[in-house]
Write a protein that holds these residues in place. Structure first.
Motif, PDB file in Angstrom:
ATOM      1  N   TYR A  34       8.661  -1.833  -5.149  1.00 30.65           N
ATOM      2  CA  TYR A  34       8.170  -0.381  -5.339  1.00 30.65           C
ATOM      3  C   TYR A  34       8.117   0.075  -6.665  1.00 30.65           C
ATOM      4  N   ALA A  35       9.208  -0.124  -7.481  1.00 26.45           N
ATOM      5  CA  ALA A  35       9.280   0.709  -8.539  1.00 26.45           C
ATOM      6  C   ALA A  35       8.103   0.106  -9.729  1.00 26.45           C
ATOM      7  N   ASN A  36       7.788  -1.234  -9.581  1.00 30.35           N
ATOM      8  CA  ASN A  36       6.942  -1.907 -10.705  1.00 30.35           C
ATOM      9  C   ASN A  36       5.768  -2.359 -10.211  1.00 30.35           C
ATOM     10  N   SER A  37       4.997  -1.760  -9.147  1.00 32.08           N
ATOM     11  CA  SER A  37       3.823  -2.281  -8.790  1.00 32.08           C
ATOM     12  C   SER A  37       2.975  -1.146  -7.970  1.00 32.08           C
ATOM     13  N   GLU A  38       1.889  -0.807  -8.395  1.00 31.60           N
ATOM     14  CA  GLU A  38       1.282   0.124  -7.539  1.00 31.60           C
ATOM     15  C   GLU A  38       0.433  -0.390  -6.115  1.00 31.60           C
ATOM     16  N   TYR A  39       0.294  -1.879  -6.404  1.00 34.36           N
ATOM     17  CA  TYR A  39      -0.237  -2.600  -5.278  1.00 34.36           C
ATOM     18  C   TYR A  39       0.863  -2.637  -4.126  1.00 34.36           C
ATOM     19  N   PHE A  40       2.078  -3.093  -4.471  1.00 36.61           N
ATOM     20  CA  PHE A  40       3.115  -3.125  -3.520  1.00 36.61           C
ATOM     21  C   PHE A  40       3.677  -1.764  -2.979  1.00 36.61           C
ATOM     22  N   ARG A  41       3.520  -0.736  -3.833  1.00 38.56           N
ATOM     23  CA  ARG A  41       4.006   0.526  -3.624  1.00 38.56           C
ATOM     24  C   ARG A  41       2.982   1.011  -2.312  1.00 38.56           C
ATOM     25  N   ALA A  42       1.442   0.853  -2.760  1.00 38.99           N
ATOM     26  CA  ALA A  42       0.527   1.169  -1.683  1.00 38.99           C
ATOM     27  C   ALA A  42       0.550   0.490  -0.203  1.00 38.99           C
ATOM     28  N   ARG A  43       1.350  -0.623  -0.300  1.00 36.45           N
ATOM     29  CA  ARG A  43       1.203  -1.473   0.930  1.00 36.45           C
ATOM     30  C   ARG A  43       2.514  -0.750   1.633  1.00 36.45           C
ATOM     31  N   PHE A  44       3.753  -0.433   1.107  1.00 37.53           N
ATOM     32  CA  PHE A  44       4.763   0.316   1.734  1.00 37.53           C
ATOM     33  C   PHE A  44       4.274   1.558   2.252  1.00 37.53           C
ATOM     34  N   ASP A  45       3.660   2.202   1.466  1.00 37.73           N
ATOM     35  CA  ASP A  45       3.205   3.612   1.741  1.00 37.73           C
ATOM     36  C   ASP A  45       2.216   3.732   2.906  1.00 37.73           C
ATOM     37  N   GLN A  46       1.252   2.896   2.789  1.00 40.53           N
ATOM     38  CA  GLN A  46       0.384   2.785   4.064  1.00 40.53           C
ATOM     39  C   GLN A  46       0.952   2.209   5.347  1.00 40.53           C
ATOM     40  N   ARG A  57      14.817 -10.224   7.782  1.00 37.90           N
ATOM     41  CA  ARG A  57      13.394 -10.917   8.211  1.00 37.90           C
ATOM     42  C   ARG A  57      12.728 -10.234   9.031  1.00 37.90           C
ATOM     43  N   SER A  58      13.339  -9.762   9.934  1.00 36.35           N
ATOM     44  CA  SER A  58      12.658  -9.135  11.137  1.00 36.35           C
ATOM     45  C   SER A  58      11.784  -7.625  10.797  1.00 36.35           C
ATOM     46  N   ASP A  59      12.726  -6.985   9.666  1.00 35.00           N
ATOM     47  CA  ASP A  59      12.277  -5.804   9.330  1.00 35.00           C
ATOM     48  C   ASP A  59      10.615  -6.074   8.566  1.00 35.00           C
ATOM     49  N   LEU A  60      10.615  -7.056   7.840  1.00 33.58           N
ATOM     50  CA  LEU A  60       9.508  -7.673   7.214  1.00 33.58           C
ATOM     51  C   LEU A  60       8.391  -7.438   8.020  1.00 33.58           C
ATOM     52  N   ALA A  61       8.364  -7.966   9.286  1.00 29.13           N
ATOM     53  CA  ALA A  61       7.113  -7.782  10.147  1.00 29.13           C
ATOM     54  C   ALA A  61       6.209  -6.440  10.273  1.00 29.13           C
ATOM     55  N   ALA A  62       6.999  -5.432   9.649  1.00 26.16           N
ATOM     56  CA  ALA A  62       6.228  -4.159   9.609  1.00 26.16           C
ATOM     57  C   ALA A  62       5.336  -4.123   8.535  1.00 26.16           C
ATOM     58  N   ILE A  63       5.508  -5.026   7.710  1.00 25.07           N
ATOM     59  CA  ILE A  63       4.469  -5.027   6.425  1.00 25.07           C
ATOM     60  C   ILE A  63       3.409  -5.773   6.638  1.00 25.07           C
ATOM     61  N   PRO A  64       2.283  -5.309   6.480  1.00 22.45           N
ATOM     62  CA  PRO A  64       0.972  -6.155   6.496  1.00 22.45           C
ATOM     63  C   PRO A  64       0.834  -7.447   5.457  1.00 22.45           C
ATOM     64  N   PHE A  65       0.234  -8.432   5.936  1.00 22.97           N
ATOM     65  CA  PHE A  65       0.261  -9.800   5.193  1.00 22.97           C
ATOM     66  C   PHE A  65      -0.462  -9.842   3.754  1.00 22.97           C
ATOM     67  N   MET A  66      -0.239 -10.643   2.874  1.00 22.46           N
ATOM     68  CA  MET A  66      -0.986 -10.575   1.487  1.00 22.46           C
ATOM     69  C   MET A  66      -1.773 -11.982   1.463  1.00 22.46           C
ATOM     70  N   GLU A  67      -2.631 -11.868   0.995  1.00 21.58           N
ATOM     71  CA  GLU A  67      -3.736 -12.907   0.972  1.00 21.58           C
ATOM     72  C   GLU A  67      -3.993 -13.420  -0.456  1.00 21.58           C
ATOM     73  N   LYS A  68      -3.893 -14.683  -0.716  1.00 21.11           N
ATOM     74  CA  LYS A  68      -4.346 -15.234  -2.059  1.00 21.11           C
ATOM     75  C   LYS A  68      -5.631 -14.829  -2.856  1.00 21.11           C
TER      76      LYS A  68
END
Ligand SMILES: [Zn+2]
Length: 439
Positions: A34-46, A57-68
């Motif tokens: 969260y502190a070091n990346s705009e991209y990740f910050r946006a994913r948490f915020d969205q 690990r079950s809390d992670l389910a709320a975060i969308p997947f990242m694709e290569k």
């Protein structure tokens, strides 16, 4: 054992123990992203989630997947390492490449701490494989750009093995060096290279078994899983061949032990791996024989962390205890999840077809291609082109077609239509396309 990379504290953790370790590391890592990346910050915020809300690990389910491909695209638009770069360039000490999804290499960066973890995890996997500090290892992977070279080399050194940075090419010279060194040696290579090198030895009047190669650490292809392939390598050289697994993004992280019951997952505490259904993306429980796609979340990575990154690699997992004492899950690769297709309710993996066809050598060469000519649902028998060996008599083709169809039907429980094609007519490129969706 002093100097050992059998990390008993980590590798004998119970499932609960692993989850406790993950929970200890997740909050710090989430705050770092969260502190070091705009991209990740946006994913948490969205997703409307505060990073400190991710505690297990079950809390992670709320975060969308990242694709290569998100990383690849951002690199093509000019970013050095792409959207997930979190460390500054002054903290990054190595940049290498991985195959990527589009054929263009994708860059991956590592900080000093990332590489310490890379070596720790790689050494665990090599230790499981039977590599020891008194080994002398010829490193015969490509040092040019890819992780199999310098980075994996450092894992061998970290473990304490004397490592010779040989690289690829100049195979005759390699054979001559082996002949000169009058002691047991080891090799780190792709399995197909071991086969080619044995052929080359014979062509130059050397008997491979006399060259002192006693341990082979292999990775980079599905070869070791194909029936008969490991035996062929072991018989040619008189060595013990062990299977390793890694990816350019994660490094070499898993290896089988002497019990040879699939790969011990070695990145415990460094990478949190989820198992999902590739079609529905629902979680799949880690149970004996369960099949799913791996999804990776870095627990300590600084330079290029992953947060629920879909691997698109389909795996089968095993959780029964292994006699070696390691308690984490084991797995085997089933191929790309994109390559799985369903015929009348049965999941079919090209790698499984490959294993069956290998059983029909030498009548068949083992090369094949599956062609789907209509989109799913696949309610028809897919066409499978298989190469027949050039010296196999034509008047027995009919019988061979029937045998091949029966073998696939017995092993995989699906009906296919077999077409024999001439030896050499299907490309033998390393990553030749096994599945063609011709619709
Ligand atoms: Zn084991």
């Amino acid at each position: 054992m002093p100097g050992s990379y059998w990390n008993e504290e980590i590798e004998t953790l119970s499932r609960d123990g692993v989850e406790r370790l993950e929970s200890e590391r997740l909050p710090t890592q989430m705050a770092y992203l969260y502190a070091n990346s705009e991209y990740f910050r946006a994913r948490f915020d969205q997703a409307g989630i505060k990073p400190q809300a991710i505690k297990n690990r079950s809390d992670l389910a709320a975060i969308p997947f990242m694709e290569k491909h998100e990383i690849a695209e951002s690199q093509q638009q000019g970013q050095l390492l792409g959207i997930n770069q979190c460390a500054t360039q002054s903290d990054i000490i190595r940049v290498q490449a991985t195959g990527g999804t589009t054929g263009r290499p994708m860059r991956v960066g590592w900080t000093r701490q990332d590489l310490t973890d890379y070596c720790e995890v790689g050494s665990r996997a090599l230790w499981a494989n039977g590599c020891r500090p008194d080994d002398l290892v010829f490193e015969c992977m490509n040092y040019n750009l890819y992780a199999g070279g310098v980075s994996d080399h450092m894992c061998f050194e970290n473990l304490g093995a004397a490592t010779i940075p040989y690289g690829v090419g100049n195979s005759l010279r390699l054979l001559e060096m082996m002949q000169e060194i009058k002691q047991d040696i080891s090799i780190w290579a792709t399995p197909s290279y071991a086969i080619r090198l044995a052929q080359m030895a014979r062509e130059n009047n050397m008997e491979p078994r006399d060259l002192g190669l006693r341990k082979g650490f292999f990775s980079g292809e599905a070869g070791m899983q194909v029936a008969g392939y490991r035996e062929k390598i072991e018989d040619s050289w008189g060595l013990v061949a062990s299977d390793m697994y890694g990816t350019g993004e994660l490094g070499m992280h898993s290896g089988e032990c002497s019990h040879r019951n699939h790969l011990h997952y070695g990145a415990i505490g460094v990478v949190l791996t989820e198992l999902i259904d590739p079609e529905t993306t629902e979680p799949v429980a880690f149970e004996e024989g369960a099949i799913g796609e791996f999804v990776y979340t870095s627990l300590r990575r600084q330079a290029c962390p992953h947060l629920r990154m879909r691997s698109r690699d389909l795996m089968q997992v095993f959780v029964e205890p292994c006699p070696c004492g390691r308690t984490g899950f084991r797995f085997k690769t089933l191929g790309r999840s994109d390559d799985m297709f369903i015929v009348k309710g049965v999941n079919v993996f090209p790698l499984a077809v490959q294993a069956t066809l290998a059983g029909l050598r030498p009548r068949l060469t083992g090369e094949f291609q599956i062609i789907l000519h209509r989109p799913p649902p696949i309610d028809y028998a897919p066409r499978v082109l298989v190469e027949v060996s050039s010296d196999f008599p034509q008047n027995q083709y009919e019988r061979l077609v029937a045998d091949t169809m029966n073998a696939i039907s017995n092993d995989l429980n699906v009906s296919v239509s077999i077409e024999l094609v001439e030896e050499g007519s299907i490309s033998t490129e390393k990553k030749s396309q096994r599945l063609i969706r011709d619709y």
